[in-house]
Scaffold this motif. Structure first.
Motif, short mmCIF file in Angstrom:
data_model
loop_
_atom_site.label_atom_id
_atom_site.label_comp_id
_atom_site.label_asym_id
_atom_site.label_seq_id
_atom_site.Cartn_x
_atom_site.Cartn_y
_atom_site.Cartn_z
N LEU A 257 -21.92 6.55 -77.33
CA LEU A 257 -22.32 5.16 -77.12
C LEU A 257 -23.48 5.10 -76.13
CD1 LEU A 257 -18.78 3.54 -76.68
CD2 LEU A 257 -20.14 3.71 -78.78
N TRP A 258 -24.55 4.43 -76.54
CA TRP A 258 -25.71 4.23 -75.66
C TRP A 258 -25.74 2.76 -75.26
CZ3 TRP A 258 -28.75 8.25 -74.10
CH2 TRP A 258 -28.67 9.44 -74.83
N GLY A 259 -25.72 2.48 -73.97
CA GLY A 259 -25.76 1.09 -73.52
C GLY A 259 -26.12 0.98 -72.06
N LYS B 271 -18.79 -0.31 -71.85
CA LYS B 271 -18.52 0.87 -72.68
C LYS B 271 -17.20 1.53 -72.26
CE LYS B 271 -22.42 2.95 -71.55
NZ LYS B 271 -22.99 1.94 -70.63
N SER B 272 -17.11 1.81 -70.96
CA SER B 272 -15.92 2.52 -70.46
C SER B 272 -14.67 1.66 -70.59
CB SER B 272 -16.13 2.92 -68.99
OG SER B 272 -17.29 3.69 -68.85
N ASP C 194 -17.59 10.25 -70.07
CA ASP C 194 -18.41 9.16 -69.55
C ASP C 194 -19.63 9.71 -68.82
OD1 ASP C 194 -19.13 6.56 -69.17
OD2 ASP C 194 -17.53 6.06 -67.76
N ALA D 267 -20.33 8.43 -73.57
CA ALA D 267 -21.14 7.26 -73.26
C ALA D 267 -22.30 7.69 -72.36
CB ALA D 267 -20.31 6.18 -72.57
N TRP E 99 -24.70 0.08 -77.92
CA TRP E 99 -23.61 -0.78 -77.46
C TRP E 99 -24.20 -1.93 -76.64
CZ3 TRP E 99 -18.43 -0.27 -78.51
CH2 TRP E 99 -17.56 -1.07 -77.78
#
Length: 398
Positions: free
Chosen positions: A33-35, A41-42, A101, A137, A163
């Protein structure tokens, strides 16, 4: 069953990927996940935890490479690898998520150790349990202060998803709370049965676009095409099919999810023409064709569609080897082959015919009890093998 729509951008695609049987057998296609910082995200991943689903979070930057490769220990004159405690936390038959993470803060030595964990699912010589999925992430490259770019080999082991939290969703969450999300149920047998058809469609596209098997990692900051990620794409398309998210649908949600997943595997430059190809494929259900419930005009199909059609027919015909419709299906198949030869397009289906013959089709036809039908079929096959061009093709392959 469709997933909830009141989720962050990328969440539906994430849940599908985590529920997908991977090409290697275990559950889940690895997801990255890129955000931006602070977009949940977490908290979303950790919010998936239940009594039946354990989520273990590891922040990559504060771990040593041995936390992912195992610590070498000399014992009895031999070196063995001590397994980190976090591995023991997952029971052998327990559903779980390993959440890596802040992956972009991991130094190159840790990234190298993660290669085997993410794709081979091994820590030292210990395999992760089959039902443990892997999610990571990271912050986007333009916000990666003090971090490291991910190496192409590590990037190629993930489906990459962007994300974000739309403003309207955040405002609604202030009064209504967040939808935690839930992994969908994807029946393994249903998925296995649908997978060959998607592999055939991918093969048709790759025949049409000869350079699409690989794309340049340097030109794709996230996912990029390779044989590995095309395998991911096939598995994800089969899952979407099971859940009702299909190319050509007028459902905007379905089209969005498919684009997110395909771009996450292959990169946007490859995913867009691939989805366009899927959207315009004009192939009826092969079972309907073989059972004469639906006809098809072969003149209307281009070469890639003809290729996909015959491989799809092969799969259904092979599946019917031990079923009563086998002879009738074979006669319909042979009539279509005859039409293709009349059209002068036999080279498009030569490989399909070879593969069907290698699967034992001719010998099974010769052993059928229906004398009239068997005779008709064997007469058609004899005519097929009398074709000079086809005989040359067979001789080259022999």
């Amino acid at each position: 069953m469709p997933l909830p729509t009141d989720l962050p951008t990328g969440a539906q695609a994430l849940l599908i990927a985590l529920a997908t049987p991977s090409p290697q057998g275990p559950l889940g296609i690895p997801v990255l996940l890129w955000g931006r910082p602070g977009v949940g995200k977490s908290s979303f991943i950790e919010g998936l935890a239940t009594e039946q689903l354990r989520v273990t979070t590891l922040i990559a930057s504060i771990h040593d490479p041995t936390d992912f490769s195992g610590l070498p220990v000399l014992e009895g004159g031999r070196v063995r690898y001590a397994i980190p405690e976090w591995v023991e936390a997952f029971g052998d038959d327990e559903d779980g998520i390993l959440f890596l993470d802040e992956l972009s803060t991991a130094p190159p030595s840790v990234q190298a150790a993660l290669l085997r964990v993410v794709f081979e699912r091994r820590v030292g010589f210990r395999e992760l349990p089959e039902r443990v999925r892997i999610v990571a992430a990271a912050n986007p490259p333009d916000l990666m202060i003090g971090g490291w770019e991910l190496s192409p080999p590590l990037r190629n082991r993930f489906v990459h998803l962007n994300w974000a939290i739309p403003e309207s969703l955040y405002i609604r969450s202030l009064t209504e709370g967040w939808n935690k999300g839930e992994l969908p149920e994807i029946d393994r047998n249903d998925h296995r049965n649908r997978l060959p058809a998607w592999k055939v469609k991918i093969a048709g596209f790759l025949r049409l676009s000869r350079t699409a098997l690989h794309s340049d990692p340097e030109e794709n900051p996230y996912g990029f095409a390779s044989p590995r990620t095309w395998d991911f794409a096939a598995a994800l398309l089969a899952s979407c099919d099971v859940l009702g998210y299909r190319p050509g649908s007028e459902d905007i949600t379905a089209q969005t999810v498919l684009l997110e997943l395909m771009a996450g595997c292959l990169g946007e430059a490859t995913a867009l023409p691939f989805l366009e190809y899927l959207n315009r494929l004009r192939i009826p259900d092969p079972e309907d064709i073989l059972s004469k419930q639906e006809g098809i005009d072969l003149n209307d199909l281009d070469d890639s569609e003809l290729y996909v059609l015959f491989y799809s027919l092969n799969n259904r015909l092979i599946a019917a080897f031990d079923r009563p419709p086998f002879l009738d299906y074979s006669l319909v198949y042979l009539s279509l082959v005859d039409k293709v030869f009349e059209l002068g397009r036999r080279d498009v289906i030569f490989v399909s015919l070879r593969d069907l013959a290698r699967a034992g089709w001719v010998s099974r036809l010769a052993a059928t009890d229906d004398d009239a039908g068997r005779g008709q079929a064997m007469e058609e096959i004899a005519k097929l093998f009398s074709d000079v061009t086809f005989k040359e093709f067979v001789d080259v392959l022999a």
